[in-house]
Write an enzyme that holds these catalytic residues in place. Structure first.
Site, PDB file in Angstrom:
ATOM      1  N   GLU A  65      21.582  38.989   1.506  1.00 15.52           N
ATOM      2  CA  GLU A  65      20.545  39.270   0.525  1.00 15.52           C
ATOM      3  C   GLU A  65      20.997  40.349  -0.470  1.00 15.52           C
ATOM      4  OE1 GLU A  65      18.395  38.684   4.552  1.00 15.52           O
ATOM      5  OE2 GLU A  65      20.379  39.248   3.806  1.00 15.52           O
TER       6      GLU A  65
ATOM      7  N   CYS B  89      16.801  41.269   7.885  1.00 16.81           N
ATOM      8  CA  CYS B  89      16.718  42.289   8.934  1.00 16.81           C
ATOM      9  C   CYS B  89      15.715  43.369   8.542  1.00 16.81           C
ATOM     10  CB  CYS B  89      18.087  42.899   9.208  1.00 16.81           C
ATOM     11  SG  CYS B  89      18.785  43.812   7.823  1.00 16.81           S
TER      12      CYS B  89
ATOM     13  N   ALA C 130      48.561  17.106  32.363  1.00 17.95           N
ATOM     14  CA  ALA C 130      49.946  17.554  32.596  1.00 17.95           C
ATOM     15  C   ALA C 130      50.585  16.635  33.624  1.00 17.95           C
ATOM     16  CB  ALA C 130      49.970  19.000  33.101  1.00 17.95           C
TER      17      ALA C 130
ATOM     18  N   SER D   2      53.192  20.225  30.385  1.00 19.61           N
ATOM     19  CA  SER D   2      52.179  19.676  29.488  1.00 19.61           C
ATOM     20  C   SER D   2      52.593  19.763  28.022  1.00 19.61           C
ATOM     21  CB  SER D   2      50.853  20.415  29.683  1.00 19.61           C
ATOM     22  OG  SER D   2      50.994  21.791  29.382  1.00 19.61           O
TER      23      SER D   2
ATOM     24  N   ARG E 157      39.975  28.603  17.617  1.00 22.71           N
ATOM     25  CA  ARG E 157      40.314  29.953  18.082  1.00 22.71           C
ATOM     26  C   ARG E 157      39.852  31.001  17.072  1.00 22.71           C
ATOM     27  NH1 ARG E 157      46.550  30.021  20.422  1.00 22.71           N
ATOM     28  NH2 ARG E 157      46.277  28.555  22.159  1.00 22.71           N
TER      29      ARG E 157
ATOM     30  N   THR F 152      47.025  29.363  33.891  1.00 23.64           N
ATOM     31  CA  THR F 152      47.627  29.024  32.599  1.00 23.64           C
ATOM     32  C   THR F 152      48.648  30.068  32.186  1.00 23.64           C
ATOM     33  OG1 THR F 152      45.666  27.808  31.896  1.00 23.64           O
ATOM     34  CG2 THR F 152      47.112  28.619  30.165  1.00 23.64           C
TER      35      THR F 152
ATOM     36  N   ARG G  21      47.280  31.464  14.995  1.00 22.25           N
ATOM     37  CA  ARG G  21      48.562  31.410  14.294  1.00 22.25           C
ATOM     38  C   ARG G  21      48.460  30.755  12.920  1.00 22.25           C
ATOM     39  NH1 ARG G  21      49.834  30.031  19.558  1.00 22.25           N
ATOM     40  NH2 ARG G  21      50.042  27.814  19.076  1.00 22.25           N
TER      41      ARG G  21
ATOM     42  N   SER H 234      41.419  36.745  39.696  1.00 21.52           N
ATOM     43  CA  SER H 234      40.767  37.426  40.814  1.00 21.52           C
ATOM     44  C   SER H 234      41.731  38.279  41.629  1.00 21.52           C
ATOM     45  CB  SER H 234      40.066  36.409  41.715  1.00 21.52           C
ATOM     46  OG  SER H 234      40.983  35.451  42.195  1.00 21.52           O
TER      47      SER H 234
ATOM     48  N   LEU I 104      39.718  26.255  36.143  1.00 22.37           N
ATOM     49  CA  LEU I 104      38.766  27.025  35.333  1.00 22.37           C
ATOM     50  C   LEU I 104      37.724  26.097  34.717  1.00 22.37           C
ATOM     51  CD1 LEU I 104      37.842  29.672  34.047  1.00 22.37           C
ATOM     52  CD2 LEU I 104      39.521  29.306  32.218  1.00 22.37           C
TER      53      LEU I 104
END
Length: 375
Positions: A55, A78, A165, A171, A187, A199, A210, A241, A311
């Protein structure tokens, strides 16, 4: 020239808001169009946290008298003083006659108070025009404000027979260069890239954006590359973990620290920040809901997940996937190759986890499937 409708003006404001796709986090992406006597007299969009809101940008770039004009805003103005002053006060002081708002702000600090203040000042306010489009553009902001955790987008790549994979773990590369470049945009819009230690151990990735600022800039709205250059890399988080992440892993070759969610409390190196005590009391495994709520406390709106089948299955099991993006390559890896999700035990067809397609797009030789859970 034919008269434009409210919806057309709001559609322009939505397009303007989209220019902040890669830069506004943790703030929402917002656009604003000022109209008077059926002429657009000002346009603006929120560019970066700490910079003027949409705004204010529109008012600052107005080329006519604002008093009596209508503002089309993609999110409720806001009403509190954060990094910048309240936008509703600026609209009131400018003497606007009408404000059209796509959707109310879910932030508890606003939550209708901006709209109320505008109405109390005698300004006509209409709410709800193109609300779905505004929410979709700000899916992460709405998720964090309403449910206390970010929007989770799981990206996977698979062969035509649903394998990720070879049985050896290799993979590289199932999908094309075009598909891998496309992933960079997902990303770049995220506040956090999340992966698993499996991974990290298998691929030793850097997990960075990138693409150059020029590749991310919107060619339809001037040169945004200078603005995009100011945005840091997304936060990187690893679910680990047992703290198996190597001290010299390539994920540490980046600006800023890496969040390691673990059951162990020790530092790996000076680039790591170990977040512990997030175990599930039932299994002893890391609570992914706890991970996401911690990321929300760090003002992360969107989480982009790139990890393995374990995951992915854990996110599925905890019902934490908001969007699934699968790049399908036109090749086959065979029955002994690794599956997309590491789970089993479904005995009844009615128990199958279900998704619905929201988009299918050709990316080079591959297909990009976008799905949402059939909750």
């Amino acid at each position: 020239m034919p008269r434009l409708t409210d919806q057309q003006y709001m559609a322009l404001a939505i397009d303007l808001a989209g220019n902040g796709l890669y830069t506004t986090e943790p703030n929402p992406r917002v656009g604003c169009v000022l109209v008077k006597d059926e002429q657009i007299i000002g346009k603006g969009w929120h560019q970066f946290a700490g910079r003027p809101h949409a705004e204010i940008e529109a008012l600052n770039h107005c080329d006519a008298e604002v008093r009596g004009a209508t503002a089309y805003v993609t999110l409720e103005p806001c009403s509190f003083h954060g990094r910048t002053p309240p936008c509703c006060d600026a609209l009131i002081e400018a003497g606007l006659a009408r404000v059209v708002v796509a959707v109310a702000d879910p932030n508890p600090l606003v939550a209708g108070t901006g709209i109320a203040r505008l109405r109390d000042a005698g300004i006509e306010v209409d709410v709800g025009l193109m609300a779905d489009e505004s929410i979709a553009l700000n899916c992460g902001f709405f998720a964090r404000m309403i449910r206390g955790r970010p929007y989770v987008r799981l990206k996977m790549a698979a062969s035509l027979d649903g394998r990720t994979a070879l049985s050896t773990g290799n993979s590289s590369w199932i999908t094309s260069e075009e598909a891998r470049q496309d992933v960079q945009h997902w990303r770049a819009r995220a506040g956090c890239i999340l992966t698993g230690v499996g991974t990290v151990l298998a691929d030793d990735p850097r997990m960075t954006v990138r693409l150059s600022p020029q590749q991310l800039a919107n060619p339809g709205f001037g040169n945004l590359s200078g603005l995009i250059m100011q945005k840091p890399q997304p936060v990187l988080a690893v679910v680990d973990s047992d703290l198996r992440t190597p001290r010299n892993a390539k994920i540490f070759d980046r600006e800023g620290s890496v969040l390691i969610y673990s059951n162990k409390n020790k530092m790996l190196n000076d680039k790591s920040e170990v977040v512990y005590h997030l175990s599930s009391s039932e299994s002893g495994m890391i609570s992914l809901d706890g991970v996401l709520r911690d990321l929300a406390s760090r003002e992360v709106n969107e989480v982009h997940v790139e990890g393995g089948a374990e995951l992915a299955a854990s996110l599925l099991r905890e019902d934490l996937i908001d969007e699934l993006i699968v790049y399908i390559a036109p090749n086959l890896l065979g029955a002994d190759a690794r599956a997309l999700f590491a789970f089993s035990g479904i005995e009844n067809m009615a128990d199958r986890p279900g998704f619905q397609f929201s988009d299918v797009t050709r990316i080079g030789p591959d297909l990009r499937l976008t799905l949402t859970p059939a909750r």
